[in-house]
Design an enzyme around this catalytic site. Sequence first.
Site, PDB file in Angstrom:
ATOM      1  N   ARG A 144      32.920 -15.395  12.918  1.00 21.66           N
ATOM      2  CA  ARG A 144      33.285 -16.033  11.650  1.00 21.66           C
ATOM      3  C   ARG A 144      33.096 -15.126  10.436  1.00 21.66           C
ATOM      4  O   ARG A 144      33.962 -15.048   9.567  1.00 21.66           O
ATOM      5  CB  ARG A 144      32.448 -17.304  11.422  1.00 21.66           C
ATOM      6  CG  ARG A 144      32.972 -18.512  12.129  1.00 21.66           C
ATOM      7  CD  ARG A 144      31.813 -19.396  12.532  1.00 21.66           C
ATOM      8  NE  ARG A 144      31.055 -18.713  13.568  1.00 21.66           N
ATOM      9  CZ  ARG A 144      31.307 -18.807  14.858  1.00 21.66           C
ATOM     10  NH1 ARG A 144      32.232 -19.611  15.261  1.00 21.66           N
ATOM     11  NH2 ARG A 144      30.626 -18.123  15.749  1.00 21.66           N
TER      12      ARG A 144
ATOM     13  N   LYS B 190      26.630   8.079  18.109  1.00 25.59           N
ATOM     14  CA  LYS B 190      26.453   9.531  18.297  1.00 25.59           C
ATOM     15  C   LYS B 190      25.234  10.034  17.544  1.00 25.59           C
ATOM     16  O   LYS B 190      24.984  11.223  17.483  1.00 25.59           O
ATOM     17  CB  LYS B 190      27.682  10.282  17.771  1.00 25.59           C
ATOM     18  CG  LYS B 190      28.983   9.929  18.438  1.00 25.59           C
ATOM     19  CD  LYS B 190      30.077  10.837  17.870  1.00 25.59           C
ATOM     20  CE  LYS B 190      31.463  10.384  18.288  1.00 25.59           C
ATOM     21  NZ  LYS B 190      32.492  11.012  17.467  1.00 25.59           N
TER      22      LYS B 190
ATOM     23  N   ARG C 200      26.991  -5.855   8.376  1.00 31.24           N
ATOM     24  CA  ARG C 200      26.049  -6.621   9.213  1.00 31.24           C
ATOM     25  C   ARG C 200      25.329  -5.616  10.093  1.00 31.24           C
ATOM     26  O   ARG C 200      25.961  -4.738  10.686  1.00 31.24           O
ATOM     27  CB  ARG C 200      26.786  -7.644  10.072  1.00 31.24           C
ATOM     28  CG  ARG C 200      25.893  -8.230  11.144  1.00 31.24           C
ATOM     29  CD  ARG C 200      26.511  -9.387  11.873  1.00 31.24           C
ATOM     30  NE  ARG C 200      26.605 -10.559  11.022  1.00 31.24           N
ATOM     31  CZ  ARG C 200      26.959 -11.759  11.452  1.00 31.24           C
ATOM     32  NH1 ARG C 200      27.241 -11.941  12.723  1.00 31.24           N
ATOM     33  NH2 ARG C 200      27.026 -12.780  10.628  1.00 31.24           N
TER      34      ARG C 200
ATOM     35  N   HIS D  78      21.195 -13.966   4.964  1.00 28.31           N
ATOM     36  CA  HIS D  78      22.643 -14.061   5.175  1.00 28.31           C
ATOM     37  C   HIS D  78      23.222 -14.797   3.965  1.00 28.31           C
ATOM     38  O   HIS D  78      23.634 -15.946   4.051  1.00 28.31           O
ATOM     39  CB  HIS D  78      22.904 -14.831   6.475  1.00 28.31           C
ATOM     40  CG  HIS D  78      24.277 -14.707   7.049  1.00 28.31           C
ATOM     41  ND1 HIS D  78      25.353 -14.233   6.324  1.00 28.31           N
ATOM     42  CD2 HIS D  78      24.764 -15.003   8.282  1.00 28.31           C
ATOM     43  CE1 HIS D  78      26.427 -14.247   7.102  1.00 28.31           C
ATOM     44  NE2 HIS D  78      26.093 -14.718   8.288  1.00 28.31           N
TER      45      HIS D  78
HETATM   46  C1  NCD Z   1      24.940 -16.825  12.191  1.00 28.15           C
HETATM   47  C2  NCD Z   1      24.380 -15.419  12.065  1.00 28.15           C
HETATM   48  O1  NCD Z   1      25.038 -14.449  12.472  1.00 28.15           O
HETATM   49  O2  NCD Z   1      23.301 -15.322  11.517  1.00 28.15           O
HETATM   50  N1  NCD Z   1      26.298 -16.878  12.418  1.00 28.15           N
HETATM   51  C3  NCD Z   1      27.174 -16.768  11.370  1.00 28.15           C
HETATM   52  O3  NCD Z   1      27.175 -15.797  10.642  1.00 28.15           O
HETATM   53  N2  NCD Z   1      27.991 -17.805  11.143  1.00 28.15           N
HETATM   54  C4  NCD Z   1      24.147 -17.710  13.050  1.00 28.15           C
HETATM   55  C5  NCD Z   1      23.805 -17.297  14.459  1.00 28.15           C
HETATM   56  O4  NCD Z   1      24.168 -16.215  14.939  1.00 28.15           O
HETATM   57  O5  NCD Z   1      23.165 -18.109  15.117  1.00 28.15           O
END
Ligand code: NCD
Length: 309
Positions: A57, A86, A107, A135
């Site tokens: 997502r 690498k 991320r 997040h």
């Molecule tokens: C979450 C995450 O990556 O922290 N997912 C997301 O971004 N919608 C939740 C999860 O991985 O459980």
Amino acid sequence: MSLKGRDIVWIGDLSEEEILTVLDEAQRMVPIARGEIKSKIMDGRILASLFFEPSTRTRLSFETAMHRLGGDVITIAGQEGSSLIKGETLADTIRMAESYSDIIAIRHPKEGAARLASTFSKKPIINGGDGAGQHPTQTLLDLFTIRNNTGGFEGIQVAIAGDLKYGRTVHSLSLALGRFGAEMTFVAPDRIQMPEYIREELDKMGARYHTRDDVKKVIPDSDVLYMTRIQKERFPEEEEYMKVAGAFKIDAEALEGARKNLIVMHPLPRVDEIHHSVDRTPHAKYFEQAFNGVPVRMALLKLILEVAE
Ligand code: NCD
């Protein structure tokens, strides 16, 4: 107030007023997010989407947001697809990405990685999740979903259940909800309860919260039930994970005593914590929530890159 050129690493990087500005802008973006209205405001702009951890997502909605606004995207999905494997340092990867793009969404499995990246980059950095840290863009779309369904935040009862220790979405979300005056109940087995450092922050701002360990008991008094997955990949020992695996599960029957307007949310992916029978109830909002990632991330891109309509 301007978000121009800003990094969004922690939810605390945004003031209450700035958060509400993002949500209002996101509301205006909905028809573009749905593809009903065409936009070219990002024409000539490039988003670098650097995802060194699995994502469905977050990455797709960032990329959809940029495409729907007429911009372009360059992507790294997984460490295997990049030179990190690498031995290239994060600093060098970021220096490359900033020279190829106008804004970077990242991320990374390590807590603090997005903040570190922001110190190497002159281009804005948006944290798409740093290990068990935060997040913030998920929080913005969670707030957007809550506000659209409940009308506001002040005084609403929000139960946040599941893996509150390793779950980064609940760290940012609780800090934001605390600032907006929601009352929270953290529902988790002791060993995966909300970390002390988050509770200390909440105490400092005078936020109201309780801790419980039985999700079914909190359902009748909640306006929002925010379920989360046990973050298996972040447990140091499989054995520790097994002690809490499957700790909470809800199905349609468990919601029978719920308030009529209760909304059930989940950042997704779900494992077994929300049974499919809930999907058919009017309480289920997790797919709407996932869609909301697109208008909310569009709003952020627009405000940070400060493009005119
Ligand atoms: C979450 C995450 O990556 O922290 N997912 C997301 O971004 N919608 C939740 C999860 O991985 O459980």
